[in-house]
Design a protein around this motif. Structure first.
Motif, PDB file in Angstrom:
ATOM      1  N   ASN A  52      -7.259  42.142  32.670  1.00 26.03           N
ATOM      2  CA  ASN A  52      -8.679  42.477  32.523  1.00 26.03           C
ATOM      3  C   ASN A  52      -8.918  43.907  32.050  1.00 26.03           C
ATOM      4  OD1 ASN A  52      -9.032  39.938  33.907  1.00 26.03           O
ATOM      5  ND2 ASN A  52      -8.615  41.041  35.800  1.00 26.03           N
TER       6      ASN A  52
ATOM      7  N   THR B 166      -5.868  36.139  22.714  1.00 26.50           N
ATOM      8  CA  THR B 166      -6.012  36.034  24.159  1.00 26.50           C
ATOM      9  C   THR B 166      -5.218  34.856  24.707  1.00 26.50           C
ATOM     10  OG1 THR B 166      -7.893  34.501  24.321  1.00 26.50           O
ATOM     11  CG2 THR B 166      -8.396  36.820  23.838  1.00 26.50           C
TER      12      THR B 166
ATOM     13  N   SER C  51      -5.116  38.501  34.785  1.00 28.70           N
ATOM     14  CA  SER C  51      -5.447  38.091  33.422  1.00 28.70           C
ATOM     15  C   SER C  51      -5.693  39.276  32.495  1.00 28.70           C
ATOM     16  CB  SER C  51      -6.658  37.152  33.433  1.00 28.70           C
ATOM     17  OG  SER C  51      -7.772  37.752  34.079  1.00 28.70           O
TER      18      SER C  51
ATOM     19  N   HIS D 243      -7.490  40.363  28.157  1.00 27.06           N
ATOM     20  CA  HIS D 243      -6.900  39.029  28.272  1.00 27.06           C
ATOM     21  C   HIS D 243      -5.846  38.744  27.196  1.00 27.06           C
ATOM     22  CE1 HIS D 243     -10.137  38.717  31.057  1.00 27.06           C
ATOM     23  NE2 HIS D 243     -11.069  38.427  30.181  1.00 27.06           N
TER      24      HIS D 243
END
Length: 373
Positions: free
Chosen positions: A316, A220, A314, A333
């Motif tokens: 998602n 991530t 981000s 992420h």
């Protein structure tokens, strides 16, 4: 085809670090052009590889203007590919969430998939619930662009052109669009956008790369340290359509005016970051919009733009169902996007900066992605 531009070392000026050359110096720049497969209807897709003498390498395909690979050094000079994507054209043709693509005619969302211009309503494809997203069902990310290599002593690039016909995805006017990617010796990848039209229309172009400065497929981006030069965001409702309010970020989880880890407050953001930041800008010259640092590799990305806004996303909606170039699943992420733009739903928000383009005018937009370590 391989093209080399530059001079031998004896003619180069002194450097203060890799890629930084005194005003009289010339860096060695490389450009290649190779096949990248064919579309379902048999049209050839090409891949352009741009490389500077720091070994920063960018690969761009003519399908969707997609950046398929972007290799940059870390603090020890080790290279890693820092954008999410695939190795083959069939993987891109099978569908993906805009990995590395050029987005148009209108990046981001338009409420109700419609807008009114000069008293006439235009209905667009509803491809995000009841709303229009990133140009519709077959936006610029799914078009085959004409390509021309660009080269001189200091940079190499590729000039992409596409003529969007009147009525495509519901938009008025024949829109002649040019997007030029340039790579220079300072590890700067610039994206120049231009468009003209023969009828009044709306335009909002952007680039949709997903970055992970530790390397694609490495996990991530929650430890990445983000700075965004913006005091406000465009407030949105549950469907991510702007309410028209410009909301201060002070005291909220959206505040990145001081650098901080992306993951530090993401739990307080329902659904994760997917917000348009109102950049602190004065005029139309490119200015710093964001700076991101990955603490382990030391890689830094700075984004400069002429645009008034930038979408920070981000990733998602990544759920592990897509596997990237190294075979790793792209989970939630796994990357971040910094989409420089005009504001979402501007055609329906008269108080927002206008996205209207009229005949005789030229839409222009410049964004620079600068890498260092």
């Amino acid at each position: 085809m391989l093209i080399t531009i530059g001079c031998n070392d004896s003619k180069r000026a002194a450097r203060d670090d890799c890629g930084r050359i005194a005003s009289k110096g010339v860096s060695a720049m490389f450009l290649s052009r190779e096949p990248f497969g064919t579309t379902a209807d048999g049209k050839a897709v090409e891949c352009f590889t741009l490389r500077n003498d720091c070994n920063m390498t960018v690969q761009i395909i003519t399908y969707g203007g997609i950046i398929t690979s972007l290799r940059v050094p870390d603090r020890a000079g080790r290279l890693a590919d820092v954008v999410l994507g695939f190795n083959t054209l069939p993987e891109y043709l099978a569908g993906h969430p805009f990995f590395g693509a050029l987005v148009g005619r209108y990046g981001n969302r338009i409420a109700g998939a419609r807008f009114t211009l000069n008293g006439r309503e235009y209905r667009l494809a509803a491809n995000d619930g009841a709303n229009h997203l990133h140009g519709g069902l077959a936006g610029f990310d799914k078009k085959l662009w004409e390509a021309e290599p660009i080269r001189d002593e200091r940079e190499v690039g590729v000039k992409l052109t596409y003529l969007s016909p009147d009525g495509e995805e519901g938009y008025p006017g024949n829109l002649a669009t040019t997007v030029t990617y340039h790579l220079n010796g300072q590890n700067e990848l610039s994206v120049h956008y231009e468009a003209t039209t023969d009828r009044p229309t709306v335009v909002n172009l952007t680039q949709h790369s997903y970055f992970n400065l530790a390397g694609e497929g490495s996990g991530t981006i929650l430890e990445h340290e983000m700075m965004i030069d913006a005091d406000r965001v465009t407030a949105v409702g549950p469907d991510l359509i702007p309410t028209g309010e410009l909301q201060p970020v002070a005291g909220t989880a959206l505040d990145f005016r001081t650098p901080g880890a992306i993951g530090a407050a993401i739990a307080r953001v329902p659904g994760g970051y997917d917000h348009n930041y109102v950049l602190n800008k004065d005029g139309r010259e490119p200015s710093l919009a964001a700076r991101v640092r990955e603490p382990h590799s030391g890689r830094v990305l700075e984004v400069f733009t002429t645009e008034p806004g930038m979408q920070f996303y981000s990733a998602n909606f990544l759920d592990g169902s897509l596997k990237g170039k190294a075979g790793a699943a792209y989970g939630e992420h796994s990357g971040f996007c910094l989409e420089t733009q005009h504001f979402p739903d501007s055609p329906n928000q008269p108080a927002f900066p206008s996205t209207v383009l009229n005949p005789g005018e030229t839409y222009r937009h410049l964004t620079i992605f600068k890498f260092s370590a």
